[in-house]
Design a protein around this motif. Structure first.
Motif, short mmCIF file in Angstrom:
data_model
loop_
_atom_site.label_atom_id
_atom_site.label_comp_id
_atom_site.label_asym_id
_atom_site.label_seq_id
_atom_site.Cartn_x
_atom_site.Cartn_y
_atom_site.Cartn_z
N SER A 52 0.83 -1.20 0.00
CA SER A 52 0.00 0.00 0.00
C SER A 52 0.87 1.25 0.00
CB SER A 52 -0.91 0.02 1.24
OG SER A 52 -1.93 -0.94 1.14
N HIS A 53 0.64 2.09 -0.97
CA HIS A 53 1.09 3.49 -0.91
C HIS A 53 0.18 4.30 -1.82
CE1 HIS A 53 3.28 3.40 -4.75
NE2 HIS A 53 3.99 2.38 -4.33
N THR A 54 0.26 5.61 -1.74
CA THR A 54 -0.74 6.48 -2.35
C THR A 54 -0.98 6.19 -3.82
OG1 THR A 54 -0.08 8.20 -0.79
CG2 THR A 54 -1.43 8.88 -2.66
N SER A 55 0.09 6.00 -4.60
CA SER A 55 -0.06 5.83 -6.04
C SER A 55 -0.74 4.51 -6.38
CB SER A 55 1.31 5.91 -6.72
OG SER A 55 1.87 7.18 -6.55
N LEU A 56 -0.31 3.42 -5.75
CA LEU A 56 -0.89 2.11 -6.06
C LEU A 56 -2.35 2.06 -5.60
CD1 LEU A 56 1.98 -0.41 -5.22
CD2 LEU A 56 1.56 0.90 -7.32
N VAL A 231 14.25 9.52 -6.62
CA VAL A 231 13.48 8.36 -6.19
C VAL A 231 12.65 7.83 -7.36
CG1 VAL A 231 11.74 7.49 -4.59
CG2 VAL A 231 13.34 9.26 -3.84
N PRO A 232 13.03 6.70 -7.94
CA PRO A 232 12.22 6.11 -9.01
C PRO A 232 10.92 5.54 -8.44
CG PRO A 232 13.99 4.62 -8.42
CD PRO A 232 14.21 5.87 -7.62
N THR A 233 10.07 5.02 -9.30
CA THR A 233 8.81 4.44 -8.82
C THR A 233 9.08 3.02 -8.30
OG1 THR A 233 8.28 3.73 -11.08
CG2 THR A 233 7.36 5.83 -10.32
N ASP A 234 9.86 2.97 -7.25
CA ASP A 234 10.22 1.73 -6.57
C ASP A 234 9.29 1.57 -5.37
OD1 ASP A 234 11.62 0.27 -4.32
OD2 ASP A 234 13.09 -0.08 -5.90
N VAL A 257 11.38 13.13 -7.36
CA VAL A 257 10.71 11.83 -7.28
C VAL A 257 10.16 11.41 -8.64
CG1 VAL A 257 10.20 12.04 -4.83
CG2 VAL A 257 8.61 13.00 -6.51
N GLY A 258 9.65 10.17 -8.68
CA GLY A 258 9.22 9.59 -9.95
C GLY A 258 7.76 9.76 -10.27
N GLU A 259 6.95 10.24 -9.32
CA GLU A 259 5.52 10.40 -9.60
C GLU A 259 4.91 11.46 -8.67
OE1 GLU A 259 3.56 8.97 -6.98
OE2 GLU A 259 5.41 8.29 -6.06
N GLY A 260 3.75 11.97 -9.10
CA GLY A 260 3.16 13.13 -8.45
C GLY A 260 2.76 12.92 -7.00
N ASP A 261 2.28 11.73 -6.66
CA ASP A 261 1.87 11.50 -5.28
C ASP A 261 3.03 11.63 -4.31
OD1 ASP A 261 -0.91 11.01 -5.70
OD2 ASP A 261 -0.42 9.04 -6.49
N SER A 262 4.23 11.29 -4.77
CA SER A 262 5.40 11.40 -3.91
C SER A 262 5.80 12.85 -3.68
CB SER A 262 6.58 10.62 -4.50
OG SER A 262 6.37 9.23 -4.37
N VAL A 263 5.40 13.75 -4.56
CA VAL A 263 5.60 15.18 -4.30
C VAL A 263 4.69 15.61 -3.16
CG1 VAL A 263 5.46 17.51 -5.27
CG2 VAL A 263 6.30 15.63 -6.69
N ALA A 264 3.46 15.17 -3.19
CA ALA A 264 2.54 15.49 -2.10
C ALA A 264 3.00 14.89 -0.78
CB ALA A 264 1.14 14.97 -2.44
N THR A 270 8.53 16.78 -9.61
CA THR A 270 8.60 15.73 -10.62
C THR A 270 7.82 16.14 -11.85
OG1 THR A 270 8.42 13.35 -11.00
CG2 THR A 270 6.51 14.42 -10.03
N TYR A 271 8.09 15.47 -12.95
CA TYR A 271 7.18 15.43 -14.09
C TYR A 271 6.47 14.09 -13.98
CZ TYR A 271 9.33 19.48 -16.33
OH TYR A 271 9.76 20.76 -16.61
N GLY A 272 5.17 14.11 -13.74
CA GLY A 272 4.46 12.86 -13.51
C GLY A 272 3.05 12.90 -14.03
N PHE A 273 2.26 11.92 -13.61
CA PHE A 273 0.89 11.80 -14.06
C PHE A 273 0.03 11.28 -12.91
CE2 PHE A 273 3.42 8.18 -15.44
CZ PHE A 273 2.78 7.14 -14.79
N ASP A 274 -1.26 11.22 -13.15
CA ASP A 274 -2.24 10.84 -12.14
C ASP A 274 -2.43 9.33 -12.15
OD1 ASP A 274 -4.56 10.37 -10.66
OD2 ASP A 274 -5.52 12.23 -11.31
#
Length: 337
Positions: A52-56, A231-234, A257-264, A270-274
């Protein structure tokens, strides 16, 4: 086989455009089958998630939303069996074996380790994957364009070169970048390879530290004497992002970081997506399989197309970094803490 980011993204985006054009809204929210005009049969969908983490979690929710909007109402004509491996590969394998013996109508596998476990255990049930960086490298499909088996879905291959470029904007004098990643995750190794290529172009040197569990993140980060972290999407690292962020704040260096939720959740940019939209996109693919009998073997792997710039000024301040005004002004998403 190693493919460049450009070739992977180019092929995948082309495939996405074709598939989305064909997808449309074939199933209405009124509980009818668009192809046959009758009521949809009740289905049971297994969802297996590595951690469990925000993106998944967002990808999972987006998947279910897409089905709900296309007539699959939980508790009426669709049942979800949601399982979480809690970061343990043996548990992921047990979940996949259980889904196979239960004879689910469809399985959603979230992230590479659970997708690999599902692929090994399930050969006669459609599997949708999401949040998987490189499905071909992970041995899940024959190719992005023609998966060739019972598996298709969406990739979260991120814009590694553009993300590393943010480090040069946030810390122009930076020469070394620390990367903590899981030694056992194929998707992480793919991103590290891409990062090494990008770093060479940008005049940066990567310093690497590997982990096997999320509990090792803080120690690994502390072991690196660097000017910034990437931080990649690991999944192990992202689930323990607060530990790495704490180290960066102590060292007074930025974390890209590798995705937007990790910025929050504490990264600077990052340059990311939803990820919810990524899961929704995967759900639309599931609708095509369930309603129209679409064959996963012939459904190209899809990727998101709406790349956005995320920034977190408060996180930057805690790390002793000033986000340039031009970068801040161009941000699509500014995190307000």
């Amino acid at each position: 086989m190693k493919r460049s980011k450009t070739s992977i993204l180019g092929a995948a985006l082309a495939a996405t455009a074709l598939t989305l054009a064909a997808c449309g809204s074939d199933s209405g929210a009124d509980g009818t089958d668009a192809a046959g005009g009758g009521e949809q049969d009740a289905v049971e969908i297994g969802i297996t998630q590595i951690v469990s983490h925000t993106s998944l979690d967002a990808a999972r929710d987006g998947f279910k939303n897409a089905l709900a909007e296309n007539g699959y109402v939980e508790g009426e004509n669709v049942t979800y069996d949601e399982q979480n491996a809690q970061g343990d590969q043996a548990t992921a394998t047990s979940i996949a074996n259980k889904f196979a013996s239960d004879g689910k109508d469809l399985v959603l596998a979230i992230a590479t380790p659970t997708a690999q476990a599902a692929a090994q255990a399930i050969t006669d049930i459609p599997i949708l994957i999401t949040a998987v960086t490189e499905p071909a490298e992970a041995g899940l499909v024959d190719s992005w364009e023609a998966p060739g088996g019972n598996i298709t879905g969406t990739s979260d291959l991120n814009a590694v070169e553009e993300q590393l470029g943010l480090i040069k904007e946030l810390a122009p004098d930076a020469t070394t970048v620390g990367v903590v990643y899981s030694s056992g995750e194929v998707n992480s190794q793919v991103q590290v390879d891409l990062a090494e290529e990008a770093a060479e172009k940008l005049g940066l040197t990567l310093e690497l530290a590997t982990i096997t569990t999320s509990g090792e993140v803080q120690q690994a980060a502390n072991s690196l004497d660097v000017d910034a972290f990437y931080v990649p999407t690991d999944n192990n690292v992202v689930s323990a992002l607060d530990a790495l962020v704490q180290v960066a704040e102590e060292k007074q260096v930025p974390v890209v970081v590798g995705e937007g939720d990790s910025v929050a959740n504490g990264g600077v940019a990052t340059y990311g997506f939803d990820y919810e939209q990524l899961g929704y996109q995967t759900g639309l693919m599931a609708v095509k399989i369930l309603d129209e009998g679409a064959d996963p073997a012939e459904m190209p792997i899809e990727t998101p197309t709406d790349l956005q710039l995320y920034v977190n000024p408060a996180a930057a301040e805690r790390m002793g970094v000033t986000i340039p005004a031009e970068l801040l002004d161009s941000a699509d998403v500014v995190v307000e803490e």
